[in-house]
Enzyme design. Sequence first.
Site, short mmCIF file in Angstrom:
data_model
loop_
_atom_site.label_atom_id
_atom_site.label_comp_id
_atom_site.label_asym_id
_atom_site.label_seq_id
_atom_site.Cartn_x
_atom_site.Cartn_y
_atom_site.Cartn_z
N ALA A 1 39.73 48.44 46.69
CA ALA A 1 39.73 49.35 45.51
C ALA A 1 38.41 49.60 45.18
CB ALA A 1 40.58 49.01 44.43
N THR B 1 34.82 47.04 36.86
CA THR B 1 35.62 46.75 37.96
C THR B 1 37.12 47.35 37.88
OG1 THR B 1 36.45 44.97 39.31
CG2 THR B 1 36.53 44.56 37.03
N ASN B 2 38.18 47.09 38.57
CA ASN B 2 39.32 47.61 38.58
C ASN B 2 40.51 46.60 38.71
OD1 ASN B 2 39.92 47.54 41.33
ND2 ASN B 2 38.31 48.91 41.63
N ARG B 3 41.70 46.99 38.59
CA ARG B 3 42.58 45.90 38.47
C ARG B 3 43.17 45.29 40.03
NH1 ARG B 3 45.74 45.89 33.70
NH2 ARG B 3 47.56 45.15 34.86
N SER B 4 42.44 45.73 41.16
CA SER B 4 42.89 45.41 42.25
C SER B 4 42.51 43.60 42.54
CB SER B 4 42.16 45.80 43.51
OG SER B 4 42.48 45.29 44.65
#
Length: 404
Positions: A278, A212-215
């Site tokens: 994101a 995943t990512n930091r959004s």
Amino acid sequence: MPFVVLGVTAGIAAYKAVDLCRRLVDAGVHVAPVVTERATRFVGTATFDALASEPVQSSLWDEVSPIPHTRLGQSADLVVVAPATADLLARFAGGHADDLLTATLLATRATVVVCPAMHTEMWEHPAVQANLGTLRSRGVVVIPPEDGRLAGGDQGSGRLAEPAHIAEVVLELLAHRAAVADRPVVSDLAGRRVVVSAGGTREPIDPVRYLTNRSSGKQGHALALAASDRGATVDLVTTSRTPVDPRIRVHPVETAADLEAAMLALADGADVVVMAAAVADFRPASVASSKLRKTDGIPDLVLEPTPDILAALGRRRTEGQVLVGFAAETEDVVRRAAEKLARKGVDLIVANDVTAPDVGFDHDTNAVTILGADGATTEVALTGKVAVAHAVFDRVVRLLATPE
Ligand code: CTP
């Protein structure tokens, strides 16, 4: 002169509110301190009386005004609570109004900023986080605590953010509020259907792991709220599970594939489509059906690209539909964003430099540049994500009114 109510609740960090008060007064702000009765055990009212713009109030029954909470709530340009205890967050989230501070918080339409401070165990408790989620979904700005030394010599997350930092955010929010104060409340999206995507996608590796990512989804949720406030019917496709205003139709998703299916279906016939999510650019080419085990050695993770949803929306959009993309960049922000605007065939791209302080991922504040295919550029200095959302819809409304 901006009018700020400074709420102080009963935490050991209450003494730092004195520094915050002084900084705001020095910056030309009229500060009205509301110190809860329990907080006066931590810091004396005489200190605030000496520094603030008016005497401390603690009780609904002080003599200063017959109805002090409405005077304070209605006069305030901003209410900041520092420190905000777990108890204050719970009472505010629950709509209580049993003391002057909670009554003021309910009686105001001003921007509200809360600065939690508490022990790590309390800060991480799901009840506290759920209350913060509720408050954020209502547009309250949260300045999260920092890591550091806590009362009793403990170490961890929960220490009140630095007063200098809180003052800076408050002053930025006031500056923005002054700039938009004359903006009338308008229903300029009434009769329009708006679709917004939000949050970072999760791409499974096996049944227990994902990429995943930091959004956090906060900017997307703020966009959905702003569109709804301006009268639109709103569909929100989101990976975030924070509570959402009941006027908004929520479509929970996890992966880029889920998000693509939901967006392509909902975009048909929509007036405005905003891709704030994101989306992962790559995902595991195959998902293990059972948990990968250490004893089986380091797995070879083969990745494949995900579909570019925004580009697909750009190719199939119908006449008059306004399409908005986002570009979270770490360098060369405007040039890269302009390149994405052209490549993906969108009307507007909202670019931010996620390396700047308080901007982008997981913050309640943001600073963006909105680039248009028409060549127009709008700079939005650091402000709350709801204010950024309104700046985006100000541009969208102009495009809806003047189709090419
Ligand atoms: N986007 C999308 N589908 C993807 C990747 C991105 O719809 N698979 C959308 C995002 O929602 C955003 C815009 O495209 O509105 C820009 O996303 P970004 O990640 O900045 O662009 P990329 O094309 O992925 O370029 P890069 O990551 O290489 O900078």
